[in-house]
Enzyme design. Structure first.
Site, PDB file in Angstrom:
ATOM      1  N   HIS A  49       0.863  -1.184   0.000  1.00  0.00           N
ATOM      2  CA  HIS A  49       0.000   0.000   0.000  1.00  0.00           C
ATOM      3  C   HIS A  49       0.904   1.241   0.000  1.00  0.00           C
ATOM      4  CE1 HIS A  49       0.582  -0.741   4.440  1.00  0.00           C
ATOM      5  NE2 HIS A  49       1.056   0.464   4.291  1.00  0.00           N
TER       6      HIS A  49
HETATM    7  C1  T46 Z   1       2.641   0.567   6.933  1.00  0.00           C
HETATM    8  C2  T46 Z   1       3.457  -0.661   7.104  1.00  0.00           C
HETATM    9  C3  T46 Z   1       4.934  -0.373   7.207  1.00  0.00           C
HETATM   10  C4  T46 Z   1      -4.471  -0.872  13.416  1.00  0.00           C
HETATM   11  O1  T46 Z   1      -5.599  -1.085  13.910  1.00  0.00           O
HETATM   12  N1  T46 Z   1      -3.686   0.117  13.902  1.00  0.00           N
HETATM   13  C5  T46 Z   1      -2.463   0.393  13.414  1.00  0.00           C
HETATM   14  O2  T46 Z   1      -1.784   1.320  13.899  1.00  0.00           O
HETATM   15  C6  T46 Z   1      -1.981  -0.392  12.306  1.00  0.00           C
HETATM   16  C7  T46 Z   1      -0.612  -0.118  11.716  1.00  0.00           C
HETATM   17  C8  T46 Z   1      -2.784  -1.371  11.816  1.00  0.00           C
HETATM   18  N2  T46 Z   1      -4.012  -1.612  12.358  1.00  0.00           N
HETATM   19  C9  T46 Z   1      -4.821  -2.705  11.824  1.00  0.00           C
HETATM   20  C10 T46 Z   1      -5.290  -2.532  10.400  1.00  0.00           C
HETATM   21  C11 T46 Z   1      -5.401  -3.946   9.898  1.00  0.00           C
HETATM   22  O3  T46 Z   1      -6.663  -4.486  10.225  1.00  0.00           O
HETATM   23  O4  T46 Z   1      -4.024  -3.890  11.837  1.00  0.00           O
HETATM   24  C12 T46 Z   1      -4.330  -4.691  10.718  1.00  0.00           C
HETATM   25  C13 T46 Z   1      -3.069  -4.989   9.921  1.00  0.00           C
HETATM   26  O5  T46 Z   1      -2.645  -3.795   9.258  1.00  0.00           O
HETATM   27  P1  T46 Z   1      -1.969  -3.816   7.813  1.00  0.00           P
HETATM   28  O6  T46 Z   1      -2.493  -4.935   7.022  1.00  0.00           O
HETATM   29  O7  T46 Z   1      -2.094  -2.438   7.243  1.00  0.00           O
HETATM   30  O8  T46 Z   1      -0.453  -4.109   8.241  1.00  0.00           O
HETATM   31  P2  T46 Z   1       0.852  -4.080   7.322  1.00  0.00           P
HETATM   32  O9  T46 Z   1       1.922  -4.749   8.092  1.00  0.00           O
HETATM   33  O10 T46 Z   1       0.559  -4.564   5.960  1.00  0.00           O
HETATM   34  O11 T46 Z   1       1.213  -2.488   7.205  1.00  0.00           O
HETATM   35  C14 T46 Z   1       1.655  -1.768   8.326  1.00  0.00           C
HETATM   36  C15 T46 Z   1       0.907  -0.441   8.459  1.00  0.00           C
HETATM   37  O12 T46 Z   1      -0.505  -0.667   8.458  1.00  0.00           O
HETATM   38  C16 T46 Z   1       1.215   0.528   7.341  1.00  0.00           C
HETATM   39  O13 T46 Z   1       0.752   1.822   7.674  1.00  0.00           O
HETATM   40  O14 T46 Z   1       3.076   1.534   6.317  1.00  0.00           O
HETATM   41  O15 T46 Z   1       3.049  -1.488   8.202  1.00  0.00           O
END
Ligand code: T46
Length: 132
Positions: A49
């Site tokens: 993303h």
């Molecule tokens: C990024 C990369 C480096 C939350 O509720 N709070 C939070 O602060 C974060 C980061 C995530 N979430 C929830 C949202 C999703 O339901 O946790 C779940 C997993 O998040 P995501 O699929 O976006 O995780 P990554 O590891 O793909 O990405 C993360 C960050 O979301 C993103 O901002 O830049 O790490």
């Protein structure tokens, strides 16, 4: 695409090491949120993303992982394997994290609170916006 690393000062003494991260000093923004990513399953990719406004610094505080950065024109793969180095990821840089070592802990300092509306999770939408 300019890759921006931030080198953190290690304050070491005979007992071990210490690194301090301070907002608007070693970290170039107000730190509103800190999260960390760990226990990743073998072979998975995360991220995939970009953000519209969020600025982040990624630090591998244990083990290693790789980061793919893509500005819509150029793609660069980076190995993050050092506690004393931060990778600055600015808005509209598509990023993916992969090749996590079993002991990997990736800590992220973010300039704002979690907001799903700040994410662009479709690569096609990202390309349309940055190539306009
Ligand atoms: C990024 C990369 C480096 C939350 O509720 N709070 C939070 O602060 C974060 C980061 C995530 N979430 C929830 C949202 C999703 O339901 O946790 C779940 C997993 O998040 P995501 O699929 O976006 O995780 P990554 O590891 O793909 O990405 C993360 C960050 O979301 C993103 O901002 O830049 O790490």
């Amino acid at each position: 695409m300019e890759i921006k690393f931030i080198d953190f000062k290690i304050i070491g003494d005979e007992r071990g090491g210490l690194i301090a991260l301070e907002e608007n000093l070693s970290i170039p923004f107000d730190i509103k949120r800190v999260y960390y990513i760990f226990d990743n399953k073998n072979g998975i990719r995360r991220g995939l993303h970009t953000h519209k406004k969020l600025r982040q610094v990624l630090i591998s505080i244990s083990g290693s992982c790789k980061i793919l950065l893509d500005d819509g024109i150029k793609r660069t793969d980076i190995l993050l394997d050092s506690k004393d180095k931060g990778l600055l990821v600015e808005p509209f840089i598509w990023h993916e994290m992969y090749d996590f070592s079993p002991d990997s802990i990736l800590m992220v300092l973010a300039s704002d609170f979690y907001d799903e509306s700040d994410y662009i999770r479709s690569y096609q939408d990202f390309i349309k916006i940055v190539r306009k």
